[in-house]
Write a protein that holds these residues in place. Structure first.
Motif, mmCIF file in Angstrom:
data_model
loop_
_atom_site.group_PDB
_atom_site.id
_atom_site.type_symbol
_atom_site.label_atom_id
_atom_site.label_comp_id
_atom_site.label_asym_id
_atom_site.label_seq_id
_atom_site.Cartn_x
_atom_site.Cartn_y
_atom_site.Cartn_z
ATOM 1 N N UNK A 9 0.808 -1.221 0.000
ATOM 2 C CA UNK A 9 0.000 0.000 0.000
ATOM 3 C C UNK A 9 0.844 1.275 0.000
ATOM 4 N N UNK A 10 1.950 1.282 0.744
ATOM 5 C CA UNK A 10 2.786 2.483 0.801
ATOM 6 C C UNK A 10 3.389 2.779 -0.562
ATOM 7 N N UNK A 11 3.731 1.734 -1.322
ATOM 8 C CA UNK A 11 4.301 1.932 -2.653
ATOM 9 C C UNK A 11 3.238 2.462 -3.614
ATOM 10 N N UNK A 12 2.030 1.948 -3.518
ATOM 11 C CA UNK A 12 0.935 2.447 -4.360
ATOM 12 C C UNK A 12 0.694 3.925 -4.088
ATOM 13 N N UNK A 13 0.717 4.312 -2.805
ATOM 14 C CA UNK A 13 0.498 5.721 -2.445
ATOM 15 C C UNK A 13 1.645 6.594 -2.947
ATOM 16 N N UNK A 17 1.488 9.616 -5.697
ATOM 17 C CA UNK A 17 1.947 10.969 -5.383
ATOM 18 C C UNK A 17 2.916 11.477 -6.449
ATOM 19 N N UNK A 18 3.780 10.596 -6.942
ATOM 20 C CA UNK A 18 4.757 11.000 -7.955
ATOM 21 C C UNK A 18 4.089 11.323 -9.288
ATOM 22 N N UNK A 19 3.246 10.410 -9.763
ATOM 23 C CA UNK A 19 2.518 10.605 -11.016
ATOM 24 C C UNK A 19 1.102 10.099 -10.784
ATOM 25 N N UNK A 20 0.145 10.987 -10.881
ATOM 26 C CA UNK A 20 -1.234 10.604 -10.625
ATOM 27 C C UNK A 20 -1.650 9.478 -11.573
ATOM 28 N N UNK A 21 -2.195 8.419 -10.978
ATOM 29 C CA UNK A 21 -2.623 7.260 -11.749
ATOM 30 C C UNK A 21 -1.610 6.131 -11.722
ATOM 31 N N UNK A 22 -0.360 6.429 -11.411
ATOM 32 C CA UNK A 22 0.675 5.401 -11.423
ATOM 33 C C UNK A 22 0.476 4.400 -10.287
ATOM 34 N N UNK A 23 0.004 4.850 -9.149
ATOM 35 C CA UNK A 23 -0.277 3.933 -8.037
ATOM 36 C C UNK A 23 -1.358 2.933 -8.401
ATOM 37 N N UNK A 24 -2.371 3.392 -9.115
ATOM 38 C CA UNK A 24 -3.446 2.499 -9.546
ATOM 39 C C UNK A 24 -2.966 1.567 -10.663
ATOM 40 N N UNK A 31 -8.451 1.263 -15.517
ATOM 41 C CA UNK A 31 -9.499 2.276 -15.702
ATOM 42 C C UNK A 31 -9.423 3.330 -14.602
ATOM 43 N N UNK A 32 -9.177 2.880 -13.392
ATOM 44 C CA UNK A 32 -9.053 3.828 -12.278
ATOM 45 C C UNK A 32 -7.831 4.722 -12.450
ATOM 46 N N UNK A 75 -4.221 14.437 -3.798
ATOM 47 C CA UNK A 75 -4.320 13.852 -2.454
ATOM 48 C C UNK A 75 -5.374 12.761 -2.379
ATOM 49 N N UNK A 76 -6.515 12.997 -3.001
ATOM 50 C CA UNK A 76 -7.569 11.981 -3.020
ATOM 51 C C UNK A 76 -7.105 10.733 -3.782
ATOM 52 N N UNK A 77 -6.346 10.935 -4.845
ATOM 53 C CA UNK A 77 -5.806 9.807 -5.617
ATOM 54 C C UNK A 77 -4.839 8.986 -4.778
ATOM 55 N N UNK A 78 -3.995 9.650 -4.007
ATOM 56 C CA UNK A 78 -3.027 8.959 -3.151
ATOM 57 C C UNK A 78 -3.764 8.113 -2.108
ATOM 58 N N UNK A 79 -4.761 8.702 -1.469
ATOM 59 C CA UNK A 79 -5.540 7.976 -0.463
ATOM 60 C C UNK A 79 -6.261 6.795 -1.098
ATOM 61 N N UNK A 80 -6.846 7.006 -2.274
ATOM 62 C CA UNK A 80 -7.563 5.939 -2.960
ATOM 63 C C UNK A 80 -6.617 4.797 -3.333
ATOM 64 N N UNK A 81 -5.417 5.105 -3.787
ATOM 65 C CA UNK A 81 -4.452 4.058 -4.141
ATOM 66 C C UNK A 81 -4.075 3.242 -2.907
#
Length: 161
Positions: A9-13, A17-24, A31-32, A75-81
Motif C-alpha cells: 500500500x505504501x508503494x501504491x500511495x 503521489x509521484x505521477x497521478x494514476x501510477x499507483x493504480x 481504468x481507475x 491527495x484523493x488519488x493517493x488515499x484511494x491508491x
C-alpha cells in the motif's frame, strides 16, 4: 484463483503521489488509473489559472490557493491508491484461504492474523511427503533450512537440519 497478488500500500500511495494514476497502474486497476489522471488534468485545466502553470514551469513557486484544487485531487488519488491496495490484499487473502482445503495448514492465517491460531509450530505442519509448511504464511518451505524462504519466519522444531 485469480491473478491477484499482494501489493504494498505504501508503494501504491508513493507512486500515486509521484505521477497521478501510477499507483493504480501498479495495482493493475487500469481504468481507475486513467480516471485519476484525467481528473487531475481536468482540475488543472478548469481551476488552475494559466499564469500559475506558466509560472510553475519558469521556476516561480505558484501561490498555494491557485494549485489547491489540483493538489486536492492528487491527495484523493493517493488515499484511494492506498485504500485500494489494502482492499486488494484482503481479497487476495480471502481467495487464498478459500482455495485451500478445510484444515490445511495456514488456512486461517490472513493479513494481520495470528499464526499461533493456525499452527503451533512448523513441526506440526510437516506433511507425509516430507514437505514443511510455514506457520506464518502457509507456503511450502525447504525442509533443510531453519526459516521460511518466503517470509523469513523461523520454522523452529524439525524445520531445519
Amino acid at each position: 484463483m485469480s491473478d491477484r497478488s499482494l501489493r504494498r500500500p505504501w508503494l501504491a500511495a508513493l507512486l500515486a503521489l509521484l505521477v497521478t494514476g501510477l499507483g493504480h497502474a501498479y495495482l493493475r486497476r487500469w481504468a481507475r488509473a486513467l480516471g485519476w489522471y484525467l481528473a487531475v488534468a481536468a482540475a488543472v485545466f478548469l481551476f488552475v489559472p494559466d499564469g500559475t502553470v506558466t509560472a510553475a514551469f519558469s521556476g516561480n513557486p505558484p501561490p498555494v490557493r491557485d494549485v489547491a484544487p489540483a493538489a486536492a485531487v492528487v491527495g484523493a488519488s493517493v488515499i484511494d491508491a492506498y485504500v485500494a491496495a489494502h482492499r486488494n490484499n484482503r481479497e487476495y487473502e480471502r481467495e487464498r484461504d478459500a482455495a485451500r482445503p478445510a484444515g490445511a495448514p495456514g488456512a486461517s492465517v490472513g493479513v494481520g492474523g495470528d499464526p499461533d491460531e493456525a499452527s503451533a509450530d512448523a513441526t506440526a505442519d510437516a506433511e507425509a511427503d516430507g514437505t514443511v509448511r510455514c506457520p506464518e504464511c502457509g507456503r511450502e518451505t525447504d525442509p533443510t533450512v531453519d526459516f521460511c524462504q518466503w517470509c523469513a519466519e523461523p520454522l523452529g522444531g524439525e524445520g531445519g537440519s
